[in-house]
Design an enzyme around this catalytic site. Structure first.
Site, PDB file in Angstrom:
ATOM      1  CB  VAL A  64      71.923  15.555 103.355  1.00  0.00           C
ATOM      2  CG1 VAL A  64      72.317  16.733 102.493  1.00  0.00           C
ATOM      3  CG2 VAL A  64      70.599  15.806 104.073  1.00  0.00           C
ATOM      4  CE1 TYR A 156      64.582  22.809 111.985  1.00  0.00           C
ATOM      5  CE2 TYR A 156      64.372  24.285 113.866  1.00  0.00           C
ATOM      6  CZ  TYR A 156      64.813  24.036 112.569  1.00  0.00           C
ATOM      7  OH  TYR A 156      65.482  25.015 111.875  1.00  0.00           O
ATOM      8  CE  LYS A 160      68.185  22.829 111.896  1.00  0.00           C
ATOM      9  NZ  LYS A 160      69.089  23.011 110.752  1.00  0.00           N
TER      10      LYS A 160
HETATM   11  N1  LIG Z   1      63.969  29.834 108.080  1.00  0.00           N
HETATM   12  C1  LIG Z   1      64.192  29.842 109.365  1.00  0.00           C
HETATM   13  O1  LIG Z   1      63.478  30.536 110.125  1.00  0.00           O
HETATM   14  C2  LIG Z   1      65.335  29.059 109.953  1.00  0.00           C
HETATM   15  C3  LIG Z   1      65.711  29.335 111.284  1.00  0.00           C
HETATM   16  C4  LIG Z   1      66.770  28.628 111.842  1.00  0.00           C
HETATM   17  C5  LIG Z   1      67.444  27.680 111.097  1.00  0.00           C
HETATM   18  N2  LIG Z   1      67.048  27.433 109.812  1.00  0.00           N
HETATM   19  C6  LIG Z   1      67.820  26.417 109.074  1.00  0.00           C
HETATM   20  O2  LIG Z   1      68.365  26.995 107.903  1.00  0.00           O
HETATM   21  C7  LIG Z   1      68.576  25.958 106.916  1.00  0.00           C
HETATM   22  C8  LIG Z   1      68.031  26.422 105.572  1.00  0.00           C
HETATM   23  O3  LIG Z   1      66.612  26.526 105.667  1.00  0.00           O
HETATM   24  P1  LIG Z   1      65.747  27.623 104.856  1.00  0.00           P
HETATM   25  O4  LIG Z   1      65.220  28.563 105.851  1.00  0.00           O
HETATM   26  O5  LIG Z   1      66.546  28.107 103.704  1.00  0.00           O
HETATM   27  O6  LIG Z   1      64.527  26.698 104.382  1.00  0.00           O
HETATM   28  P2  LIG Z   1      64.137  26.082 102.959  1.00  0.00           P
HETATM   29  O7  LIG Z   1      63.050  25.123 103.254  1.00  0.00           O
HETATM   30  O8  LIG Z   1      63.894  27.176 101.981  1.00  0.00           O
HETATM   31  O9  LIG Z   1      65.457  25.319 102.493  1.00  0.00           O
HETATM   32  C9  LIG Z   1      65.823  24.042 102.946  1.00  0.00           C
HETATM   33  C10 LIG Z   1      66.565  23.334 101.836  1.00  0.00           C
HETATM   34  O10 LIG Z   1      66.981  22.041 102.305  1.00  0.00           O
HETATM   35  C11 LIG Z   1      66.712  21.101 101.264  1.00  0.00           C
HETATM   36  N3  LIG Z   1      66.579  19.727 101.770  1.00  0.00           N
HETATM   37  C12 LIG Z   1      65.598  19.216 102.568  1.00  0.00           C
HETATM   38  N4  LIG Z   1      65.779  17.898 102.738  1.00  0.00           N
HETATM   39  C13 LIG Z   1      66.908  17.567 102.043  1.00  0.00           C
HETATM   40  C14 LIG Z   1      67.623  16.352 101.839  1.00  0.00           C
HETATM   41  N5  LIG Z   1      67.199  15.184 102.361  1.00  0.00           N
HETATM   42  N6  LIG Z   1      68.743  16.386 101.084  1.00  0.00           N
HETATM   43  C15 LIG Z   1      69.184  17.549 100.514  1.00  0.00           C
HETATM   44  N7  LIG Z   1      68.542  18.721 100.669  1.00  0.00           N
HETATM   45  C16 LIG Z   1      67.418  18.728 101.416  1.00  0.00           C
HETATM   46  C17 LIG Z   1      65.403  21.600 100.661  1.00  0.00           C
HETATM   47  O11 LIG Z   1      65.120  20.995  99.422  1.00  0.00           O
HETATM   48  C18 LIG Z   1      65.679  23.102 100.594  1.00  0.00           C
HETATM   49  O12 LIG Z   1      66.337  23.460  99.410  1.00  0.00           O
HETATM   50  C19 LIG Z   1      67.881  24.707 107.481  1.00  0.00           C
HETATM   51  O13 LIG Z   1      68.854  23.850 108.032  1.00  0.00           O
HETATM   52  C20 LIG Z   1      66.990  25.266 108.558  1.00  0.00           C
HETATM   53  O14 LIG Z   1      66.708  24.321 109.569  1.00  0.00           O
HETATM   54  C21 LIG Z   1      66.018  28.086 109.235  1.00  0.00           C
END
Ligand SMILES: NC(=O)c1ccc[n+]([C@@H]2O[C@H](COP(=O)([O-])OP(=O)(O)OC[C@H]3O[C@@H](n4cnc5c(N)ncnc54)[C@H](O)[C@@H]3O)[C@@H](O)[C@H]2O)c1
Length: 251
Positions: A64, A156, A160
């Site tokens: 991305v 982070y 966000k």
């Molecule tokens: N898990 C939590 O507690 C939490 C809380 C708040 C927000 N989030 C947000 O939710 C979203 C999804 O996270 P998740 O919890 O599923 O974690 P995850 O680590 O399982 O998934 C993140 C995904 O993003 C992909 N990714 C990372 N860098 C990338 C790049 N340069 N290009 C394309 N894809 C890329 C990864 O390969 C992975 O598939 C994220 O934006 C995260 O910040 C997560």
């Protein structure tokens, strides 16, 4: 009648975690789903799994942070499905380092994936949606994009928070083009990302104690909100944020 019949949904970072759950849920409601991620093996395996369930899903390689990869991904999506109705800017990485512990490289990397990645997806997606008569964008921010804490990573939180205002700006600039844009702000959700930051059980326990509902969120619980905001049921909702955190920020 399925909610997303004839809709084309693009999910960044959908090879695993929350994005993968969203892909399956959109697909189960008849959407055509495109997943862009850097995890090619997991992405292809998910494509195969969803196809075997009768879901029309395509995995594409997409970093991305790379504008030309976004252009190529959208070109492929358009040639295969002739549309882009919904964009979920979900790809993300985490860092827990404090301000003084964050190297410039780490700062730039986190901002680049989380904030710039969402900006590029939006910048290149909006003209396509405009041409097709409108669309809906959902940005996956975080509770950490709304409020801070001493242990929240500096890069982070900042990335966000950028997604939070990118959302409102997108909503205002493209409302006349029938494009809606909203953000969701999950609290701790049980995925690999959370395991990465809570690599000791004391920290995980502390997180859980802060959540009035007394447990971590499940990816499905975020996905339900994402599908709602993306759908026509949310047709008068734009420029807003939805917190999904078991009551954590209500305190
Ligand atoms: N898990 C939590 O507690 C939490 C809380 C708040 C927000 N989030 C947000 O939710 C979203 C999804 O996270 P998740 O919890 O599923 O974690 P995850 O680590 O399982 O998934 C993140 C995904 O993003 C992909 N990714 C990372 N860098 C990338 C790049 N340069 N290009 C394309 N894809 C890329 C990864 O390969 C992975 O598939 C994220 O934006 C995260 O910040 C997560």
């Amino acid at each position: 009648m399925h909610r997303f019949s004839d809709k084309v949904v693009f999910i960044s970072g959908g090879a695993k975690g929350q994005g993968a759950v969203e892909a399956k849920m959109f697909g189960s409601e008849n959407a055509k789903v495109i997943i862009g991620d850097i995890l090619d093996d997991s992405g292809k395996a998910l494509e195969k799994e969803l196809n075997s369930l009768g879901i029309n899903c395509t995995y594409l390689h997409l970093d991305v942070t790379n504008e030309s990869e976004w252009e190529a991904a959208y070109a492929q999506a358009l040639s295969k499905y002739s549309g882009l109705d919904i964009l979920i800017n979900n790809a993300g990485i985490v860092s827990r380092a404090s301000i003084t512990e964050t190297s410039l490289d780490e700062w730039e990397k986190v901002l680049s994936v989380n904030a710039t990645g969402s900006f590029l997806g939006t910048k290149l997606g909006v003209p396509i949606m405009k041409d097709l008569g409108g669309g809906s964008i959902v940005n996956i921010s975080s509770t950490g994009g709304l409020v801070s804490s001493p242990t929240l990573g500096a890069a982070y939180a900042s990335s966000k928070a950028a997604m939070h205002l990118l959302t409102k700006t997108t909503a205002l600039q493209y409302a006349n083009d029938n494009i809606r844009c909203n953000s969701v702000h999950p609290g701790p959700i049980d995925t690999d990302m959370l395991s990465e930051i809570t690599n000791n059980s004391d920290l995980l326990k502390k997180y859980q104690e802060k959540i009035p509902l007394g447990r971590l969120g499940r990816p499905e619980e975020v996905a339900h909100a994402v599908l709602f905001l993306a759908s026509d049921e949310a047709s008068f909702i734009t420029g807003t944020e939805l917190i999904i955190d078991g009551g954590m920020l209500a305190q």
